[in-house]
Write a protein that holds these residues in place. Structure first.
Motif, short mmCIF file in Angstrom:
data_model
loop_
_atom_site.label_atom_id
_atom_site.label_comp_id
_atom_site.label_asym_id
_atom_site.label_seq_id
_atom_site.Cartn_x
_atom_site.Cartn_y
_atom_site.Cartn_z
N ALA A 196 -35.12 -30.39 -87.85
CA ALA A 196 -33.84 -30.77 -88.45
C ALA A 196 -33.13 -29.57 -89.07
N HIS A 197 -33.88 -28.51 -89.31
CA HIS A 197 -33.30 -27.32 -89.95
C HIS A 197 -33.45 -26.08 -89.09
N HIS A 221 -34.49 -40.37 -91.41
CA HIS A 221 -35.33 -39.61 -92.34
C HIS A 221 -35.93 -40.56 -93.37
N GLY A 238 -23.39 -36.17 -92.78
CA GLY A 238 -23.88 -34.81 -92.62
C GLY A 238 -22.83 -33.78 -92.97
N GLY A 273 -28.15 -34.39 -96.49
CA GLY A 273 -28.33 -33.73 -95.20
C GLY A 273 -27.18 -32.82 -94.79
N ASN A 276 -28.28 -30.03 -92.39
CA ASN A 276 -28.94 -30.43 -91.15
C ASN A 276 -28.29 -29.74 -89.95
N HIS A 291 -26.63 -39.23 -90.86
CA HIS A 291 -27.92 -38.81 -91.41
C HIS A 291 -28.33 -39.93 -92.37
#
Length: 322
Positions: A196-197, A221, A238, A273, A276, A291
């Motif tokens: 996700a990162h 999540h 997001g 997020g 993200n 998100h």
């Protein structure tokens, strides 16, 4: 035997032979690409044979651990996978299969026993169990409708039971794509498996292709209850704002079920997020992205997962009609 009776038997045999010949001729002349004959009136027969998709995913992720089991793909490997995935979305499974084979992935068709729907499964060919040192994940694509939306699970096991929720959401409406990470988020060195990162994973490449096609997506999540006390869920768009209407629709569905929700586009929320990577890609392309964070209590049992699935279905059903 008298003559009239003999004639009746002969005529019956000839008629039966003619009907059988016509049926065989119709089958072969139709060809493999022709539509099947119309079903008689009444309910369609249920398709019960197949694989429990949720159980299949649970078996895959059961071996995920925080130590080892992930290797960052090379740019060439990521590109090969993404191109093959694009072929699959374009309706060319043979080109997809050929491209995937170059990086030791397989393409097979699985029928979900719970719904009777057929899905293309893109999986690592190195091990049938999926427990490989690469940890690049799996993708499931509905084969009975064009792809119209996605559900993304970047932290299976680490965000407990999000992988099971992903399977249930995939089943919720036609035209879905499930993108499932292939390792625990802590499995790689220096955070490499926290897809996700990261923008250098197979997972990101797949989601990037979906965003390029402007398919809306929801990423699942989980958080510990004490991380945001008094809240059951956080719904965020997001890094972008293209999915505000979707966020409001989902928030309303969760609240109707009595859940406490923080909606990040209209309030200050933890766990929104904003960093993200898939959300950033969606924002760059003005593609709709949500998100969604769910607390541990909600994810803790099947009833909670069913509640979350029901709310998310308000989204997926709308997206499937786009």
């Amino acid at each position: 035997m008298n003559a009239p009776r003999t004639r009746r038997i002969t005529i019956a045999v000839l008629c039966g032979t003619f009907v059988a010949f016509c049926a065989v001729w119709a089958f072969w002349s139709a060809g493999p690409g022709s539509a099947p004959p119309a079903r008689p009136a009444g309910p369609a027969p249920q398709r019960t044979a197949g694989t429990d998709l949720e159980r299949r995913i649970a078996d895959l992720t059961a071996g995920f651990g925080a130590e080892g089991g992930y290797r960052t793909p090379t740019e060439q490997e990521r590109s090969a996978f993404t191109k093959a995935f694009a072929h699959l979305l374009d309706g060319d499974p043979e080109a997809a299969r050929t491209g995937l084979a170059e990086i030791d992935f397989t393409l097979r068709v699985v029928t979900d026993s719970a719904t009777g729907r057929r899905y293309a499964e893109v999986a690592d060919a190195v091990s049938e169990s999926g427990h490989t040192s690469r940890g690049w994940g799996r993708v499931y694509v509905d084969l009975e409708e064009p792809a119209r939306w996605s559900v993304q699970v970047p932290h299976p096991v680490a965000d407990a039971r999000t992988e099971l929720l992903g399977a249930r959401v995939l089943r919720s409406a036609p035209g879905g794509v499930l993108v499932l990470a292939g390792a625990h988020r802590d499995a790689g060195e220096d955070g490499a498996a926290d897809v996700a990162h990261r923008d250098d994973s197979i997972f990101h490449g797949v989601v990037e292709e979906l965003a390029r096609r402007n398919l809306p997506g929801v990423q699942l999540h989980g958080f510990a209850d004490e991380s945001f006390r008094g809240r059951d869920a956080v719904v965020s768009t997001g890094a972008g704002d293209s999915a505000v209407a979707d966020a409001e629709l989902l928030t309303a569905a969760l609240r109707r079920d009595g859940l406490e929700v923080c909606t990040a586009h209209s309030a200050r929320c933890k766990l929104a997020g904003r960093e993200n990577e898939q959300g950033r890609t969606a924002a760059d392309r003005r593609s709709r992205f949500l998100h969604v964070e769910l607390n541990k209590t909600l994810r803790g049992d099947d009833r909670g997962l069913d509640r979350a699935t029901a709310a998310l279905t308000t989204l997926t059903e709308r997206w499937s009609r786009r």
